[in-house]
Each structure stands twice: as C-alpha cells, then as structure tokens.
Design a protein around this motif. Structure first.
Motif, PDB file in Angstrom:
ATOM      1  N   PHE A   3       0.887  -1.118  -0.073  1.00 32.21           N
ATOM      2  CA  PHE A   3      -0.031  -0.025   0.158  1.00 32.21           C
ATOM      3  C   PHE A   3       0.910   1.312   0.097  1.00 32.21           C
ATOM      4  O   PHE A   3       0.624   2.329  -0.595  1.00 32.21           O
ATOM      5  N   VAL A   4       2.077   1.384   0.727  1.00 30.83           N
ATOM      6  CA  VAL A   4       2.908   2.501   0.830  1.00 30.83           C
ATOM      7  C   VAL A   4       3.438   2.822  -0.411  1.00 30.83           C
ATOM      8  O   VAL A   4       3.384   4.048  -0.719  1.00 30.83           O
ATOM      9  N   VAL A   5       3.426   1.935  -1.450  1.00 27.79           N
ATOM     10  CA  VAL A   5       3.969   2.327  -2.881  1.00 27.79           C
ATOM     11  C   VAL A   5       2.877   3.316  -3.590  1.00 27.79           C
ATOM     12  O   VAL A   5       3.412   4.253  -4.081  1.00 27.79           O
ATOM     13  N   LEU A 110      14.846  12.004  -2.618  1.00 28.13           N
ATOM     14  CA  LEU A 110      14.947  10.612  -2.104  1.00 28.13           C
ATOM     15  C   LEU A 110      15.033  10.056  -0.609  1.00 28.13           C
ATOM     16  O   LEU A 110      14.687   9.076  -0.374  1.00 28.13           O
ATOM     17  N   TYR A 111      15.533  10.998  -0.135  1.00 33.80           N
ATOM     18  CA  TYR A 111      15.528  10.651   1.657  1.00 33.80           C
ATOM     19  C   TYR A 111      14.205  10.231   2.065  1.00 33.80           C
ATOM     20  O   TYR A 111      14.046   9.357   2.728  1.00 33.80           O
ATOM     21  N   ALA A 112      13.208  10.994   1.743  1.00 30.52           N
ATOM     22  CA  ALA A 112      11.730  10.600   1.969  1.00 30.52           C
ATOM     23  C   ALA A 112      11.216   9.533   1.478  1.00 30.52           C
ATOM     24  O   ALA A 112      10.612   8.700   1.936  1.00 30.52           O
ATOM     25  N   LEU A 113      11.508   9.266   0.161  1.00 30.50           N
ATOM     26  CA  LEU A 113      10.982   8.110  -0.667  1.00 30.50           C
ATOM     27  C   LEU A 113      11.471   7.070  -0.057  1.00 30.50           C
ATOM     28  O   LEU A 113      10.580   5.959   0.167  1.00 30.50           O
ATOM     29  N   PHE A 114      12.990   6.861   0.004  1.00 31.13           N
ATOM     30  CA  PHE A 114      13.585   5.596   0.589  1.00 31.13           C
ATOM     31  C   PHE A 114      12.801   5.375   2.104  1.00 31.13           C
ATOM     32  O   PHE A 114      12.662   4.019   2.456  1.00 31.13           O
ATOM     33  N   SER A 115      12.751   6.300   2.741  1.00 26.77           N
ATOM     34  CA  SER A 115      12.435   6.133   4.405  1.00 26.77           C
ATOM     35  C   SER A 115      10.767   5.657   4.213  1.00 26.77           C
ATOM     36  O   SER A 115      10.605   4.845   5.018  1.00 26.77           O
ATOM     37  N   LEU A 117       9.279   3.839   2.045  1.00 26.90           N
ATOM     38  CA  LEU A 117       9.269   2.609   1.436  1.00 26.90           C
ATOM     39  C   LEU A 117       9.721   1.711   2.638  1.00 26.90           C
ATOM     40  O   LEU A 117       9.058   0.461   2.702  1.00 26.90           O
ATOM     41  N   ARG A 118      10.296   2.116   3.733  1.00 29.21           N
ATOM     42  CA  ARG A 118      10.550   1.380   4.724  1.00 29.21           C
ATOM     43  C   ARG A 118       9.362   1.563   6.087  1.00 29.21           C
ATOM     44  O   ARG A 118       9.485   1.207   6.959  1.00 29.21           O
ATOM     45  N   GLU A 119       8.349   2.334   5.728  1.00 29.49           N
ATOM     46  CA  GLU A 119       7.423   2.707   6.664  1.00 29.49           C
ATOM     47  C   GLU A 119       7.869   3.259   7.717  1.00 29.49           C
ATOM     48  O   GLU A 119       7.251   3.186   8.952  1.00 29.49           O
ATOM     49  N   ALA A 120       8.696   4.427   7.584  1.00 26.23           N
ATOM     50  CA  ALA A 120       9.199   5.002   8.730  1.00 26.23           C
ATOM     51  C   ALA A 120       8.194   6.274   8.995  1.00 26.23           C
ATOM     52  O   ALA A 120       7.276   6.650   8.206  1.00 26.23           O
ATOM     53  N   GLN A 121       8.492   6.701   9.925  1.00 23.58           N
ATOM     54  CA  GLN A 121       7.606   7.936  10.518  1.00 23.58           C
ATOM     55  C   GLN A 121       8.528   9.108  10.162  1.00 23.58           C
ATOM     56  O   GLN A 121       9.415   9.552  10.657  1.00 23.58           O
ATOM     57  N   VAL A 122       8.288   9.711   8.855  1.00 24.57           N
ATOM     58  CA  VAL A 122       9.065  10.699   8.480  1.00 24.57           C
ATOM     59  C   VAL A 122       8.638  12.268   8.713  1.00 24.57           C
ATOM     60  O   VAL A 122       7.590  12.544   8.910  1.00 24.57           O
ATOM     61  N   VAL A 123       9.712  12.951   9.421  1.00 24.04           N
ATOM     62  CA  VAL A 123       9.295  14.159  10.099  1.00 24.04           C
ATOM     63  C   VAL A 123      10.346  15.094   9.275  1.00 24.04           C
ATOM     64  O   VAL A 123      11.511  15.037   9.394  1.00 24.04           O
ATOM     65  N   THR A 124       9.738  16.157   8.819  1.00 27.32           N
ATOM     66  CA  THR A 124      10.444  17.203   8.145  1.00 27.32           C
ATOM     67  C   THR A 124      10.346  18.393   8.933  1.00 27.32           C
ATOM     68  O   THR A 124       9.214  18.796   9.477  1.00 27.32           O
ATOM     69  N   LYS A 125      11.277  19.261   8.759  1.00 28.54           N
ATOM     70  CA  LYS A 125      11.361  20.677   9.363  1.00 28.54           C
ATOM     71  C   LYS A 125      11.930  21.758   8.370  1.00 28.54           C
ATOM     72  O   LYS A 125      13.094  21.288   7.889  1.00 28.54           O
ATOM     73  N   VAL A 126      11.283  22.878   8.034  1.00 28.31           N
ATOM     74  CA  VAL A 126      11.786  23.669   7.025  1.00 28.31           C
ATOM     75  C   VAL A 126      12.650  24.676   7.732  1.00 28.31           C
ATOM     76  O   VAL A 126      12.346  25.066   8.948  1.00 28.31           O
ATOM     77  N   PHE A 127      14.018  24.763   7.087  1.00 27.39           N
ATOM     78  CA  PHE A 127      14.894  25.868   7.557  1.00 27.39           C
ATOM     79  C   PHE A 127      15.082  26.652   6.583  1.00 27.39           C
ATOM     80  O   PHE A 127      15.486  26.207   5.275  1.00 27.39           O
ATOM     81  N   GLU A 128      14.983  28.050   6.407  1.00 29.43           N
ATOM     82  CA  GLU A 128      14.801  28.871   5.472  1.00 29.43           C
ATOM     83  C   GLU A 128      16.335  28.914   4.850  1.00 29.43           C
ATOM     84  O   GLU A 128      17.372  28.875   5.508  1.00 29.43           O
ATOM     85  N   GLY A 129      16.462  28.627   3.581  1.00 30.09           N
ATOM     86  CA  GLY A 129      17.933  28.532   2.911  1.00 30.09           C
ATOM     87  C   GLY A 129      18.661  27.391   3.496  1.00 30.09           C
ATOM     88  O   GLY A 129      19.842  27.409   3.340  1.00 30.09           O
ATOM     89  N   TYR A 130      17.940  26.316   4.001  1.00 32.75           N
ATOM     90  CA  TYR A 130      18.553  25.028   4.792  1.00 32.75           C
ATOM     91  C   TYR A 130      19.848  25.664   5.815  1.00 32.75           C
ATOM     92  O   TYR A 130      20.680  24.959   5.569  1.00 32.75           O
ATOM     93  N   ARG A 131      19.470  26.654   6.455  1.00 34.86           N
ATOM     94  CA  ARG A 131      20.573  27.138   7.272  1.00 34.86           C
ATOM     95  C   ARG A 131      20.273  26.636   8.737  1.00 34.86           C
ATOM     96  O   ARG A 131      19.686  26.966   9.569  1.00 34.86           O
ATOM     97  N   LEU A 132      21.001  25.300   9.012  1.00 32.67           N
ATOM     98  CA  LEU A 132      20.612  24.869  10.080  1.00 32.67           C
ATOM     99  C   LEU A 132      21.530  25.139  11.340  1.00 32.67           C
ATOM    100  O   LEU A 132      22.804  25.328  11.056  1.00 32.67           O
ATOM    101  N   ASP A 133      21.004  25.717  12.572  1.00 26.31           N
ATOM    102  CA  ASP A 133      21.884  26.206  13.532  1.00 26.31           C
ATOM    103  C   ASP A 133      21.704  25.320  14.537  1.00 26.31           C
ATOM    104  O   ASP A 133      22.081  25.932  15.825  1.00 26.31           O
ATOM    105  N   GLY A 134      21.175  23.829  14.732  1.00 24.50           N
ATOM    106  CA  GLY A 134      21.224  23.137  15.718  1.00 24.50           C
ATOM    107  C   GLY A 134      20.311  21.953  15.332  1.00 24.50           C
ATOM    108  O   GLY A 134      19.739  21.935  14.237  1.00 24.50           O
ATOM    109  N   CYS A 135      20.315  21.242  16.282  1.00 27.80           N
ATOM    110  CA  CYS A 135      19.464  19.778  16.157  1.00 27.80           C
ATOM    111  C   CYS A 135      18.136  19.953  16.760  1.00 27.80           C
ATOM    112  O   CYS A 135      18.013  20.188  17.881  1.00 27.80           O
ATOM    113  N   TYR A 136      17.188  19.877  16.186  1.00 28.61           N
ATOM    114  CA  TYR A 136      15.716  20.219  16.703  1.00 28.61           C
ATOM    115  C   TYR A 136      14.910  19.086  16.921  1.00 28.61           C
ATOM    116  O   TYR A 136      13.760  18.884  17.012  1.00 28.61           O
TER     117      TYR A 136
END
Length: 338
Positions: A3-5, A110-115, A117-136
């Motif tokens: 079904f996940v496909v 593809l990170y989300a697609l492969f995850s 397919l493994r039926e993972a709980q995929v959590v995304t968080k938007v960082f403007e300009g992909y400027r990561l300033d820490g682990c959230y």
C-alpha cells in the motif's frame, strides 16, 4: 503491491536532452560538463572486451584508492552503483516500520522516498535557505546534505556533531563536497553512528557510470556490503572510477574552473534575482518571472524547476554550472526573457 507504494510520488528527474528532437544545453542535472580524463576514456575502450565477465564483487582496488584519497582505512568503505543506491541501502539497513526519520528541508527528495518505503515515521522541518543552526529533533535516523541540494550551502560541523549526539544514526550526503573543500569524513573516527555518502557523478564526472561509496564505522560498512547486490558496479564503471582516482589532479583543476564560472554566473544573476550562496556546482535562484524554466526550454536551455519543493516559497529554479559557452548562452537567454 504494498500500500505504501501508492502513497509515494514518482521521483521527477526533470527534463533530459533525449526528450527533444533538437540539440539542447543541459544545465538541469548538476553534472560535470567537462569530458573525463583521457586515461578514463582509454580504460573504457580497452575494457570493452571484458564485459562478458563479472567484475570481482569485492572491488578491492577501488576501495584502496578511495582509502588513499580520503585518508581512511579501506575497512571503512562500502561501494555500490551510485550514491542514491547507498541511501536506499542505509534505510534498508536501519529502518524498521514507524522508526522516526528526520529530514531538514528543502533538500533531496529521495531521502523521504526511501524512508517511506521502509514505513518510517518521516518528520520534516523547514529551515529557510537550509541554514541549520542546531538539532531540533531526535530519533533513529537523520539525513543531512552538505553542500545541500538544492540550496548549495554547507552545514557547520558543530551542528552535524549535535545531530550525531541525538540520533541513532546520521547520514551526511557529501555528493558535492569536493566543490566546497569541506568534509566530515574524519568524524567517523569519533562517531560510530555516522555514515558519509559520496559520489563519482559530480566531481569525477562519471554520472553515466553510476559509482558511489559510503564511509562509516567498519561494522556499518561491512553491513552495507552484506546487503548490496554482489556485482553492483559494472566492470566498465569499476575501471573508470579507478582511472579517475589515479588522475585526481585533472579533476581538481576542472573543479576550479567550475567554481570560477559558478561565481561569475551568480554575480550576473544577482542583478536580476535572489541567488542563494552556493558551495556546489549549481545555483538556486528565486525569481518572479512567469514560466521561466519553460521559456528557457523553448530556447533550448534546460534548468531544473524546483518550484513547490517543501521549504521553497515562490518560483525557484536550479541551474548547473556548464562550460563557459553554455553559461553565456543561459545568461543571454535569461536577460532576453527578463
């Protein structure tokens, strides 16, 4: 069918030259626009008569050369047919259903697609300009991309280490790292949960050969090798990658030319649009011109329209750095349209 496909969108690679009945300039796929070193070409020609035989499934010579190139032990290296396949193998290796996978956005889909397919709980968080300033977040696996596709920026080492302290495993995708001159490969000596993914497609210009490799703790590298296909790299791709590594100075010179052209294009585009700072072989551009990618395509120039990607507000396109005459044609077309 699982079904996940049915829930997963097909990966969209964007336009390709073979889709057209005329010659076009390909600036949509982040490829190296320069030809391979002559020794790579000669090696391929001389190896054609061997394609009726399997390559050795251990790829020892390639691993030894990668070991010398990066200054790591060959036991820390796993290889397969492209970085994308290694990303899939990592999810196969670690992810159980409902495991938490964290993906900062905007980034490689593809990170989300492969995850998924493994039926993972995929959590995304938007960082403007992909400027990561820490682990959230915290969880089983985090995917980080440095330099990031599509923004082109790098992640601070301290931020990556913070992720390594909070996740069971962290993948750092370094497909474009040679253009930035930065890497966290050395951190595998301090963190057993780090997996660095590298590619021969970008810096070494072997996108059509499909060769990738992972650097990780020897137990992880051995596990990846255990579950990959036994002959995952073809004879020709294996020998081409070896020849490329034996002529790395040629590719360093080419990378210098690409970086110079990237900065030149960014300066010109910056007079018309917002251009993200990039340490890769491409640029991400935010614009307000209707159907710009389509209008460039009509002029025989292919760029990647990434409008709508999570984390990008408004129209955006990504353009690969080509050779000077290709870049000039692209810039002239953009100026004509605007």
């Amino acid at each position: 069918m699982r079904f996940v496909v049915s829930l997963i969108n097909e990966y969209d690679p964007g336009p390709f030259p073979e889709d057209f009945d005329r010659r076009v300039i390909q600036l949509a796929s982040n490829e190296n626009p320069y030809p391979p070193h002559q020794e790579v070409i000669s090696t391929l020609k001389n190896s054609v008569m061997e394609i009726n035989r399997y390559p050795s499934p251990y790829y020892r010579k390639l691993k030894n050369l990668i070991s010398e190139y990066l200054g790591v032990d060959s036991s820390n290296i796993a290889v397969s047919n492209g970085a994308s396949d290694l990303l899939r193998l990592v999810t196969d290796l670690f992810i159980e259903p409902f495991d938490r996978v964290f993906i900062p956005m905007p980034s490689y889909t593809l990170y989300a697609l492969f995850s998924m397919l493994r039926e993972a709980q995929v959590v995304t968080k938007v960082f403007e300009g992909y400027r990561l300033d820490g682990c959230y977040d915290r969880g089983k696996l985090a995917f980080l991309c440095s330099p990031n596709n599509p923004t082109g920026n790098v992640i601070d080492r301290a931020v990556i280490e913070e992720f390594l302290e909070n996740f069971d495993y962290v993948v750092v995708d370094e497909a474009y790292s040679e253009f930035a001159g930065t890497s966290v490969v050395d951190l595998i000596n301090h963190y057993e949960n780090l997996i660095v993914i590298r590619s021969f497609s970008k810096f070494f210009g072997l996108a059509g050969m499909r060769v990738g490799y992972a650097i990780a703790h020897e137990n992880v590298a051995r596990a990846i090798e255990k579950i990959r296909n036994p002959f995952s790299i073809s004879t020709l791709a294996y020998k081409a990658a070896i020849a490329a590594l034996e002529n790395v100075d040629y590719y360093r010179k080419i990378a210098g030319l690409i970086v110079m052209e990237r900065d030149r294009i960014a300066k010109r585009l910056g007079k018309m649009f917002y251009v993200y700072e990039s340490h890769a072989n491409f640029l991400l551009v935010r614009h307000e011109v209707g159907n710009l990618a389509d209008r460039l395509m009509e002029r025989g120039i292919l760029v990647r329209d990434v409008t709508g990607l999570e984390g990008l507000e408004g129209p955006h396109f990504r353009v690969s750095v080509g050779r000077k005459h290709e870049n000039d044609a692209f810039l002239s077309a953009v100026e004509e349209i605007t």
